[in-house]
Scaffold this motif. Structure first.
Motif, PDB file in Angstrom:
ATOM      1  N   SER A  68       5.585   0.428 -61.673  1.00 52.05           N
ATOM      2  CA  SER A  68       6.387   1.182 -62.408  1.00 52.05           C
ATOM      3  C   SER A  68       7.768   1.365 -61.643  1.00 52.05           C
ATOM      4  CB  SER A  68       5.898   2.685 -62.213  1.00 52.05           C
ATOM      5  OG  SER A  68       4.403   2.679 -62.852  1.00 52.05           O
ATOM      6  N   ASN A  69       8.670   2.175 -62.585  1.00 49.30           N
ATOM      7  CA  ASN A  69      10.066   2.265 -61.939  1.00 49.30           C
ATOM      8  C   ASN A  69      10.303   3.518 -61.463  1.00 49.30           C
ATOM      9  OD1 ASN A  69      12.773   2.200 -61.466  1.00 49.30           O
ATOM     10  ND2 ASN A  69      13.277   1.971 -63.470  1.00 49.30           N
ATOM     11  N   TYR A  70      10.094   3.945 -60.427  1.00 38.84           N
ATOM     12  CA  TYR A  70      10.338   5.271 -59.794  1.00 38.84           C
ATOM     13  C   TYR A  70      11.678   5.466 -59.210  1.00 38.84           C
ATOM     14  CZ  TYR A  70       5.348   5.731 -60.574  1.00 38.84           C
ATOM     15  OH  TYR A  70       4.180   5.946 -61.106  1.00 38.84           O
ATOM     16  N   ILE A  71      12.450   4.359 -59.248  1.00 42.04           N
ATOM     17  CA  ILE A  71      13.751   4.471 -58.506  1.00 42.04           C
ATOM     18  C   ILE A  71      14.805   5.418 -59.187  1.00 42.04           C
ATOM     19  CG2 ILE A  71      15.707   3.093 -57.765  1.00 42.04           C
ATOM     20  CD1 ILE A  71      13.870   0.542 -57.546  1.00 42.04           C
ATOM     21  N   ILE A  72      15.455   6.428 -58.424  1.00 44.07           N
ATOM     22  CA  ILE A  72      16.315   7.093 -59.045  1.00 44.07           C
ATOM     23  C   ILE A  72      17.539   7.446 -58.180  1.00 44.07           C
ATOM     24  CG2 ILE A  72      14.550   8.601 -60.151  1.00 44.07           C
ATOM     25  CD1 ILE A  72      14.748  10.325 -57.610  1.00 44.07           C
ATOM     26  N   THR A 117      14.774  12.350 -45.258  1.00 46.18           N
ATOM     27  CA  THR A 117      16.077  12.456 -45.842  1.00 46.18           C
ATOM     28  C   THR A 117      15.932  11.763 -47.117  1.00 46.18           C
ATOM     29  OG1 THR A 117      16.261   9.949 -44.958  1.00 46.18           O
ATOM     30  CG2 THR A 117      16.977  11.813 -43.435  1.00 46.18           C
ATOM     31  N   PHE A 118      17.077  11.819 -47.903  1.00 46.10           N
ATOM     32  CA  PHE A 118      17.188  11.254 -49.196  1.00 46.10           C
ATOM     33  C   PHE A 118      16.705   9.667 -49.279  1.00 46.10           C
ATOM     34  CE2 PHE A 118      19.213   8.762 -52.609  1.00 46.10           C
ATOM     35  CZ  PHE A 118      18.694   9.262 -53.946  1.00 46.10           C
ATOM     36  N   LYS A 119      17.411   8.889 -48.325  1.00 41.92           N
ATOM     37  CA  LYS A 119      17.021   7.538 -47.963  1.00 41.92           C
ATOM     38  C   LYS A 119      15.712   7.168 -47.873  1.00 41.92           C
ATOM     39  CE  LYS A 119      18.678   3.361 -47.443  1.00 41.92           C
ATOM     40  NZ  LYS A 119      17.234   2.529 -47.070  1.00 41.92           N
ATOM     41  N   GLU A 120      14.945   8.024 -47.029  1.00 42.58           N
ATOM     42  CA  GLU A 120      13.342   7.786 -46.851  1.00 42.58           C
ATOM     43  C   GLU A 120      12.851   8.278 -48.149  1.00 42.58           C
ATOM     44  OE1 GLU A 120      13.205   9.063 -41.988  1.00 42.58           O
ATOM     45  OE2 GLU A 120      13.227  10.715 -43.567  1.00 42.58           O
ATOM     46  N   ILE A 121      13.160   9.135 -48.863  1.00 42.43           N
ATOM     47  CA  ILE A 121      12.491   9.376 -50.035  1.00 42.43           C
ATOM     48  C   ILE A 121      12.598   8.197 -51.023  1.00 42.43           C
ATOM     49  CG2 ILE A 121      12.422  10.674 -52.158  1.00 42.43           C
ATOM     50  CD1 ILE A 121      13.123  12.928 -50.106  1.00 42.43           C
ATOM     51  N   GLU A 122      13.830   7.632 -51.065  1.00 36.33           N
ATOM     52  CA  GLU A 122      14.251   6.534 -52.079  1.00 36.33           C
ATOM     53  C   GLU A 122      13.655   5.394 -51.708  1.00 36.33           C
ATOM     54  OE1 GLU A 122      18.810   4.867 -53.362  1.00 36.33           O
ATOM     55  OE2 GLU A 122      18.342   5.011 -51.313  1.00 36.33           O
ATOM     56  N   ASP A 123      13.438   4.865 -50.271  1.00 32.18           N
ATOM     57  CA  ASP A 123      12.699   3.848 -49.968  1.00 32.18           C
ATOM     58  C   ASP A 123      11.051   4.003 -50.169  1.00 32.18           C
ATOM     59  OD1 ASP A 123      14.996   2.755 -49.047  1.00 32.18           O
ATOM     60  OD2 ASP A 123      14.558   3.282 -46.834  1.00 32.18           O
ATOM     61  N   TYR A 124      10.434   5.042 -50.314  1.00 37.39           N
ATOM     62  CA  TYR A 124       9.213   5.495 -50.626  1.00 37.39           C
ATOM     63  C   TYR A 124       9.002   5.124 -51.999  1.00 37.39           C
ATOM     64  CZ  TYR A 124       5.121   8.263 -51.229  1.00 37.39           C
ATOM     65  OH  TYR A 124       3.613   8.662 -51.903  1.00 37.39           O
ATOM     66  N   LEU A 125       9.827   5.696 -52.631  1.00 37.54           N
ATOM     67  CA  LEU A 125       9.901   5.515 -54.243  1.00 37.54           C
ATOM     68  C   LEU A 125       9.856   4.158 -54.409  1.00 37.54           C
ATOM     69  CD1 LEU A 125      11.845   8.508 -55.611  1.00 37.54           C
ATOM     70  CD2 LEU A 125       9.173   8.329 -55.602  1.00 37.54           C
ATOM     71  N   LYS A 126      10.730   3.398 -53.757  1.00 39.94           N
ATOM     72  CA  LYS A 126      10.898   1.991 -54.027  1.00 39.94           C
ATOM     73  C   LYS A 126       9.582   1.108 -54.118  1.00 39.94           C
ATOM     74  CE  LYS A 126      15.758   1.470 -53.331  1.00 39.94           C
ATOM     75  NZ  LYS A 126      17.000   0.833 -52.376  1.00 39.94           N
ATOM     76  N   PHE A 127       8.916   1.492 -52.837  1.00 44.77           N
ATOM     77  CA  PHE A 127       7.741   0.896 -52.403  1.00 44.77           C
ATOM     78  C   PHE A 127       6.642   1.334 -53.328  1.00 44.77           C
ATOM     79  CE2 PHE A 127       3.434   1.592 -50.101  1.00 44.77           C
ATOM     80  CZ  PHE A 127       3.457   0.517 -49.756  1.00 44.77           C
ATOM     81  N   GLU A 128       6.410   2.636 -53.985  1.00 46.03           N
ATOM     82  CA  GLU A 128       5.422   2.917 -54.709  1.00 46.03           C
ATOM     83  C   GLU A 128       5.817   2.282 -56.180  1.00 46.03           C
ATOM     84  OE1 GLU A 128       2.597   4.700 -54.532  1.00 46.03           O
ATOM     85  OE2 GLU A 128       2.918   5.308 -52.510  1.00 46.03           O
TER      86      GLU A 128
END
Length: 298
Positions: A40-44, A23-34
């Motif tokens: 770096s800032n991968y949050i979108i 889901t977008f939420k799971e992708i969002e959480d993954y980007l926050k973790f990375e």
């Protein structure tokens, strides 16, 4: 946000979705973790994510689809061309090379001379535009240099080397030429007609490695492997025709249907005592002769 950071984010999104639909939420959480992990800032936002999907399609030629029933994003891995995966591998290598100075104590790259990759772009251009190329070629067996003019059909990789499959105009025979033995490459403007009845995938269908068919038809080969070596062969099959006919704690027995070329023969020799050929008889006799000759050296 820098271009490098955007490309890294695209890479992370692809990896996450390729691993499993998300889901977008799971992708969002993954980007926050990375982001925290890599500093770096991968949050979108959702809007930026939609733009990222278009960029990924344009740059990497990868379609990330949305399943409305499950509300998840996914990649149809079965339909994904092999070239897409290689692009991602190349990008991962590029990233690793970029940080080598900072992590030189932790990363050790194999020291090798050029593999002829500087010729890839020019030869690919010639293939796509159906124009002849001329080059100087070094043939190791004869320790000689010769000038070849060929009609290039395709590029093929085997064991970390690149080859161009081409029709050699010297004798009108399709051959493979290793890019690391090519020099003085010249791309002409002389067009050639690509043969309608020639298909590269079909040409290599029953072959192992870079050498093309050498008989009228492929042979049935049965191999018995040590159980430990068998695990490697199961995880990375020798050939697409590989069938398991016996698998227990003592042995993995497989059947292959292919041409017994020099490449395949050398692969068998590399397996040493971990493999026993059960069929065909001609291959068994050839291996015995080779091993006897090896013993005589000592």
């Amino acid at each position: 946000m820098s271009t490098t950071e955007s490309l890294s984010r695209y890479n992370l999104i692809i990896k996450k979705v390729r691993r499993s639909p998300a889901t977008f939420k799971e992708i969002e959480d993954y980007l926050k973790f990375e982001s925290e992990l890599q500093g770096s800032n991968y949050i979108i936002s959702k809007r930026t994510f939609q733009r990222d999907l278009n960029a990924i399609r344009s740059i990497f030629n990868i379609d990330i689809l949305f399943d409305f029933s499950r509300k998840v994003y996914y990649i149809d891995v079965d339909q994904e061309p092999e070239v897409n995966k290689r692009i991602m591998e190349a990008y991962d290598t590029f990233n690793a090379l970029n940080i080598t100075e900072r992590l030189s104590d932790y990363i050790h790259f194999e020291k090798r001379r050029s593999k002829g990759t500087e010729h890839l772009y020019g030869i690919l251009y010639a293939i796509k535009n159906h124009v002849q190329i001329t080059f100087t070629y070094e043939k190791y067996e004869e320790d000689s240099l010769s000038t070849r003019t060929v009609e290039p059909y395709a590029l093929k990789e085997f064991k970390n080397r690149w080859y161009v499959l081409a029709n050699d105009l010297k004798n009108d025979v399709v051959k493979s030429f290793a890019l690391d033995r090519i020099s003085d490459l010249d791309i002409s403007n002389k067009k050639f007609q690509f043969p309608q009845d020639f298909n590269v995938s079909e040409y290599y269908r029953d072959c192992f490695g870079i050498i093309g068919p050498n008989e009228d038809k492929p042979e049935e080969i049965i191999l018995s492997l040590d159980p430990v070596q068998g695990k490697y062969i199961k995880s990375l099959p020798l050939h697409s025709s590989q069938e398991i006919i016996l698998d227990n704690e003592d042995e993995l027995r497989i059947k292959l249907t292919l041409f017994i070329t020099h490449d395949f023969y050398m692969e068998l020799l590399s397996l040493g005592e971990d493999v026993k050929v059960l069929k065909p008889e001609g291959l068994i006799k050839k291996l015995k002769a080779t091993y006897y000759n090896c013993i005589s050296l000592y």
